[in-house]
Design an enzyme around this catalytic site. Structure first.
Site, PDB file in Angstrom:
ATOM      1  N   GLU A 128       0.836  -1.213   0.000  1.00  0.00           N
ATOM      2  CA  GLU A 128       0.000   0.000   0.000  1.00  0.00           C
ATOM      3  C   GLU A 128       0.869   1.261   0.000  1.00  0.00           C
ATOM      4  O   GLU A 128       0.530   2.261  -0.630  1.00  0.00           O
ATOM      5  CB  GLU A 128      -0.947  -0.024   1.198  1.00  0.00           C
ATOM      6  CG  GLU A 128      -2.008  -1.118   1.035  1.00  0.00           C
ATOM      7  CD  GLU A 128      -2.869  -1.297   2.263  1.00  0.00           C
ATOM      8  OE1 GLU A 128      -2.317  -1.717   3.306  1.00  0.00           O
ATOM      9  OE2 GLU A 128      -4.065  -0.980   2.199  1.00  0.00           O
ATOM     10  N   GLU A 135      -3.563  -9.553   3.911  1.00  0.00           N
ATOM     11  CA  GLU A 135      -4.331  -9.218   5.114  1.00  0.00           C
ATOM     12  C   GLU A 135      -5.463 -10.201   5.391  1.00  0.00           C
ATOM     13  O   GLU A 135      -5.747 -10.514   6.547  1.00  0.00           O
ATOM     14  CB  GLU A 135      -4.909  -7.799   4.998  1.00  0.00           C
ATOM     15  CG  GLU A 135      -3.898  -6.684   5.189  1.00  0.00           C
ATOM     16  CD  GLU A 135      -3.215  -6.263   3.894  1.00  0.00           C
ATOM     17  OE1 GLU A 135      -3.253  -7.030   2.912  1.00  0.00           O
ATOM     18  OE2 GLU A 135      -2.634  -5.168   3.865  1.00  0.00           O
TER      19      GLU A 135
HETATM   20  C1  3H9 Z   1      -1.330  -4.813   7.248  1.00  0.00           C
HETATM   21  O1  3H9 Z   1      -0.383  -4.493   6.595  1.00  0.00           O
HETATM   22  C2  3H9 Z   1      -2.541  -3.948   7.456  1.00  0.00           C
HETATM   23  C3  3H9 Z   1      -2.582  -2.779   6.519  1.00  0.00           C
HETATM   24  O2  3H9 Z   1      -3.204  -3.125   5.316  1.00  0.00           O
HETATM   25  C4  3H9 Z   1      -3.412  -1.665   7.103  1.00  0.00           C
HETATM   26  C5  3H9 Z   1      -2.847  -0.953   8.265  1.00  0.00           C
HETATM   27  C6  3H9 Z   1      -3.623   0.245   8.668  1.00  0.00           C
HETATM   28  N1  3H9 Z   1       4.627  -7.191  11.741  1.00  0.00           N
HETATM   29  O3  3H9 Z   1       8.020 -14.955   8.857  1.00  0.00           O
HETATM   30  P1  3H9 Z   1       9.421 -14.712   9.316  1.00  0.00           P
HETATM   31  C7  3H9 Z   1       8.229 -10.833  12.168  1.00  0.00           C
HETATM   32  S1  3H9 Z   1      -1.364  -6.311   8.080  1.00  0.00           S
HETATM   33  C8  3H9 Z   1       5.394  -7.523  12.790  1.00  0.00           C
HETATM   34  O4  3H9 Z   1      10.032 -15.705  10.204  1.00  0.00           O
HETATM   35  P2  3H9 Z   1      10.306 -14.967   6.599  1.00  0.00           P
HETATM   36  C9  3H9 Z   1       7.937 -12.295  12.471  1.00  0.00           C
HETATM   37  O5  3H9 Z   1       7.031 -12.428  13.544  1.00  0.00           O
HETATM   38  C10 3H9 Z   1       0.195  -7.026   7.710  1.00  0.00           C
HETATM   39  N2  3H9 Z   1       6.301  -8.527  12.767  1.00  0.00           N
HETATM   40  O6  3H9 Z   1      10.411 -14.436   8.095  1.00  0.00           O
HETATM   41  C11 3H9 Z   1       9.322 -12.806  12.795  1.00  0.00           C
HETATM   42  O7  3H9 Z   1       9.624 -12.434  14.137  1.00  0.00           O
HETATM   43  P3  3H9 Z   1      10.578 -13.361  15.041  1.00  0.00           P
HETATM   44  C12 3H9 Z   1       0.251  -7.579   6.341  1.00  0.00           C
HETATM   45  C13 3H9 Z   1       6.424  -9.210  11.629  1.00  0.00           C
HETATM   46  O8  3H9 Z   1      11.457 -14.431   5.880  1.00  0.00           O
HETATM   47  C14 3H9 Z   1      10.219 -12.010  11.855  1.00  0.00           C
HETATM   48  O9  3H9 Z   1       9.459 -10.856  11.479  1.00  0.00           O
HETATM   49  N3  3H9 Z   1       1.514  -8.278   6.168  1.00  0.00           N
HETATM   50  C15 3H9 Z   1       5.657  -8.923  10.494  1.00  0.00           C
HETATM   51  O10 3H9 Z   1      10.055 -16.441   6.589  1.00  0.00           O
HETATM   52  C16 3H9 Z   1      10.608 -12.764  10.614  1.00  0.00           C
HETATM   53  O11 3H9 Z   1       9.436 -13.277  10.007  1.00  0.00           O
HETATM   54  C17 3H9 Z   1       1.630  -9.604   6.372  1.00  0.00           C
HETATM   55  O12 3H9 Z   1       0.672 -10.286   6.655  1.00  0.00           O
HETATM   56  C18 3H9 Z   1       4.723  -7.860  10.576  1.00  0.00           C
HETATM   57  N4  3H9 Z   1       3.932  -7.504   9.527  1.00  0.00           N
HETATM   58  O13 3H9 Z   1       8.973 -14.322   6.008  1.00  0.00           O
HETATM   59  C19 3H9 Z   1       3.003 -10.164   6.199  1.00  0.00           C
HETATM   60  N5  3H9 Z   1       6.000  -9.769   9.502  1.00  0.00           N
HETATM   61  O14 3H9 Z   1      11.853 -13.507  14.285  1.00  0.00           O
HETATM   62  C20 3H9 Z   1       3.342 -11.064   7.350  1.00  0.00           C
HETATM   63  C21 3H9 Z   1       6.956 -10.564  10.011  1.00  0.00           C
HETATM   64  O15 3H9 Z   1      10.657 -12.639  16.328  1.00  0.00           O
HETATM   65  N6  3H9 Z   1       4.703 -11.585   7.259  1.00  0.00           N
HETATM   66  N7  3H9 Z   1       7.221 -10.236  11.286  1.00  0.00           N
HETATM   67  O16 3H9 Z   1       9.833 -14.673  15.157  1.00  0.00           O
HETATM   68  C22 3H9 Z   1       5.062 -12.567   6.431  1.00  0.00           C
HETATM   69  O17 3H9 Z   1       4.296 -13.080   5.634  1.00  0.00           O
HETATM   70  C23 3H9 Z   1       6.467 -13.086   6.552  1.00  0.00           C
HETATM   71  O18 3H9 Z   1       6.938 -12.721   7.827  1.00  0.00           O
HETATM   72  C24 3H9 Z   1       7.457 -12.517   5.489  1.00  0.00           C
HETATM   73  C25 3H9 Z   1       8.899 -12.928   5.868  1.00  0.00           C
HETATM   74  C26 3H9 Z   1       7.105 -13.132   4.137  1.00  0.00           C
HETATM   75  C27 3H9 Z   1       7.377 -11.040   5.434  1.00  0.00           C
END
Ligand code: 3H9
Length: 702
Positions: A105, A125
């Protein structure tokens, strides 16, 4: 504040680099940095354009979901995005890596987007019970049209850079240094004096679908089928409908804001975010630090090529790890390998795999009937008959041929891993790797540590799980481990309830309505009713000693109704169908069994069915925590969601229990104890303790 944005000048271009390791979520410090950077760049007459990129492997992973529910520090994301959108100088996103959710976004608020070929972009999301709430539901349909935006946002699945270019989400795919490419793009824009392109001001693509109710009806039908019981899809559809039909950007943003707020308040959102963090938490083992040395797994050996062994073999082949699979004789081996090939061919027919991919997988599969051929494997997994004596004998054979340091694993679903370890001279290398059927599909891998299993063996196994695209959860070594130990009470209750008055179909339907993918009797039909029946026959159990909850199943087996495999079990399966039909003969059989046992049948409400099936999971889960078999409540949640189909939108049994109120659950358990007695309804001391202290399972998480 968490995270930062580095600001530097490259000639007349301001380069802003988001830095919030490991994946650059939009935490407070990032929002502050973005706001400050934009202000600084706009105020500086030397700056002609701004390039925004991310440090490390991600552009921006989205909003910081750990901030949800807490007091927000710093500027809001919306204020930050409005400042970007309104900027009088062009902003170019140089998408270096993952741009998810709020990250994409942000990119859509930039005026142009240059992307690395390997960078995935997505709006996931929906998987968290949310919608893209930072303008994504309004900007994306303006950019790519409503139909494609619906597909993209409702699936939540990412696409790589070149597909983003094809769809119109990106303006350019750049090989090599993405920052340099972004700066070059910015300089071209400046030199050409190109107008600033604000997606919010575009409407051509929206007009194509104005008044097209069919498009949204179809999206509703598809999401009801694909995302059963989910709240967020309907909210997403309403937002895109508003974008198309209202036309005015701000009016659409208002609808998006209201729908986003509804998602935020919904229990599914909290549950799905709990699941997201839990899936990552389970990888953390307090006494096995992240830097524990691990072994490189280059070759695997699998013993047994039946349903489990074949599925395990496919899991390795699918990620390119060569496998030698062993069967007792050539005929069984040919049959097992034939099934693997047929399974792959089905994938080809369904368009999920190419012939070449099948050939690549089959080329790294070797069959053998000789244990010696497993000698070079880095991990050997036995998937032989589930009997401790057979397993112990197998481990003696494995130990004789396995190379030093190889991981020696059992796919047992509940037997004593220590007994298998003690059958060898290297119990430190022995571990349980409990795959779930079908092993090439199911996400869960229960990793079972014996009392002598080394930390290296545990760390290697957990890492292997991730490589196999599984979610590995560590369990202690106790009968049934985490999953099957809990399941015992669930299935026993289902068996009792039908003898007391419900039909198997009522029980299954109640659990289906709760969100389970299948009820306990459908599950029994799938697994095969004959497994328990045969085991009892082998053990010479007298008919009167058969547990009452197995009586109906044994009668069905005596009629050669073994479940799906014979097209008859609790249900009748028309030839070639997996959708069972209720059978009045089975209801008669159940009623007759109740009468034989002297049980008076009565009406049983669905609510009682649910409580009696689900509360034993919670009670046993509490005991499993007390015994230290599961490390944290979230480990149990992840086992149940990924191995047993517990609805993801509940956050798993322990999270769900917290939401129901542990005091309510304990009160019902005590009531059932009075009515039905038995160990199953003895409240777990941990449950009583938590209730007396007014605490939840979540309080044990830290
Ligand atoms: C959103 O964006 C809402 C908006 O539209 C509107 C807002 C108003 N936040 O998965 P990993 C942490 S909703 C905080 O092992 P990878 C994760 O917990 C969001 N922390 O790595 C982990 O912590 P730890 C929409 C986050 O390389 C560390 O980062 N976005 C977030 O296998 C490493 O993560 C999503 O849904 C976050 N957003 O995969 C994306 N993301 O090391 C969610 C990650 O302490 N994330 N962490 O355990 C993912 O899909 C995967 O983490 C990603 C990396 C592909 C990014």
């Amino acid at each position: 504040m968490k995270g930062t944005v580095h600001y530097e000048l490259r000639d007349n271009i301001a380069l802003m680099t988001i830095d919030n390791p490991p994946v650059n979520p939009l935490s407070s410090g990032v929002r502050q940095g973005l706001t400050d950077g934009i202000t600084q760049a706009l105020a500086d007459d030397n700056v002609a354009a701004i390039v925004l990129t991310g440090a490390g492997r991600a552009f921006i992973a989205g909003a910081d979901i750990s901030e949800f529910g807490g007091a927000a520090e710093g500027p809001s994301l919306h204020d930050c995005l409005t400042a970007m959108d309104d900027a009088s100088k062009p902003i170019i996103a140089a998408i270096n890596g993952t741009a998810f959710g709020g990250g994409l976004e942000v990119a859509l608020c930039c005026h142009y987007r240059v992307i690395a070929p390997s960078a995935p972009v997505g709006l996931p999301e929906v998987k968290l019970g949310l919608l893209p709430g930072a303008g994504g539901t309004q900007r994306l349909p303006r950019l790519i049209g409503a139909a494609k935006a619906l597909d993209f946002i409702l699936s939540g699945d990412p696409i790589p850079g070149p597909v983003a270019l094809e769809l119109g989400i990106a303006d350019e795919v750049a090989e090599g240094d993405i920052v340099e490419a972004g700066i070059a793009f910015a300089q071209r824009i400046v030199a050409a004096g190109s107008p600033i392109r604000r997606i919010r001001d575009e409407s051509d693509k929206l007009l194509e679908d104005r008044g097209n109710a069919e498009l949204f009806d179809q999206a509703r039908k598809n999401s009801a089928r694909r995302m059963r019981k989910r709240f967020a899809p309907e909210m997403i559809i309403q937002c895109i409908e508003a974008a198309v039909n209202l036309g005015d950007f701000d009016a659409g943003m208002k609808v998006e804001g209201e729908c986003f707020a509804q998602c935020m308040k919904h229990p599914q959102r909290e549950a799905l975010i709990h699941t997201f963090f839990s899936e990552r938490e389970v990888a953390k083992i307090p006494d096995v630090p992240r830097d524990t040395p691990t072994q490189d797994i280059q070759q695997a050996g699998v013993i047994g090529c039946g349903t489990m062994g074949g599925g395990i073999t496919m899991s390795f082949l699918n990620v390119g790890i060569p496998v030698t699979v062993l069967e007792l004789d050539q005929e069984a081996l040919d049959r097992g390998i034939g099934v693997i090939k047929r399974n792959y061919d089905i994938q080809v027919k369904r368009g999920r795999m190419s012939e070449t991919e099948v050939d690549q997988r089959m080329a790294i599969l070797t069959g053998t009937t000789q244990y010696e051929d497993l000698g070079s494997a880095d991990v050997i997994i036995e998937a032989v008959y589930e009997n401790i004596d057979v397993k112990v004998e197998t481990f003696k054979k494995i130990e004789a041929i396995a190379k030093p340091g190889a991981i020696l694993a059992s796919n047992t679903s509940g037997l004593d891993v220590d007994k298998m370890g003690d059958a060898t001279s290297r119990p430190e290398s022995v571990i349980g790797l409990h795959f779930f059927s079908p092993a090439n599909v199911m996400k869960l891998l229960e990793v079972v540590r014996g009392s002598k299993t080394s930390k290296e063996t545990i760390a290697t196994s957990m890492k292997l799980g991730k490589r196999l695209n599984k979610i590995a959860v560590l369990s202690g070594n106790a009968p049934g481990f985490i999953g099957n130990r809990m399941l015992a009470g669930y299935t026993r209750q289902a068996g009792e309830i039908i003898l007391q008055g419900a039909t198997p179909y009522q029980v299954d339907n109640a659990l289906l309505k709760f969100g389970m993918p299948m009820g306990p009797f459908q599950m029994n039909d799938l697994v095969g009713l004959d497994l328990g029946w045969r085991a009892r026959q082998l053990a010479g159990v007298n008919p009167e000693d058969v547990p009452i909850t197995a009586r109906v199943a044994d009668k069905l087996c005596n009629m050669e109704r073994f479940g799906q495999k014979t097209n008859r079990g609790y249900y009748i399966y028309p030839e070639g169908s997996r959708a069972g039909q209720a059978d009045p003969e089975v209801i008669e059989l159940v009623e007759q069994t109740s009468a034989e046992l002297g049980i008076t049948r009565r009406e049983i409400a669905d609510e009682e069915v649910l409580k009696r099936c689900l509360y034993p999971l919670i009670n046993e889960g509490a005991r499993i925590l007390e015994d230290g078999i599961a490390i944290r409540p979230c480990d149990i949640d992840i086992v149940y969601i990924n191995g047993y189909g517990f609805p993801e939108v509940t956050g798993g049994p322990m999270f769900w229990a917290d939401q129901q109120g542990l005091d309510n659950i304990l009160a019902d358990i005590k009531k059932f104890q009075e009515e039905y007695g038995g160990d199953i309804w003895k409240p777990a001391p941990l449950l009583e303790k938590l209730v007396s202290e007014g605490k939840t399972f979540a309080s044990l998480q830290s």
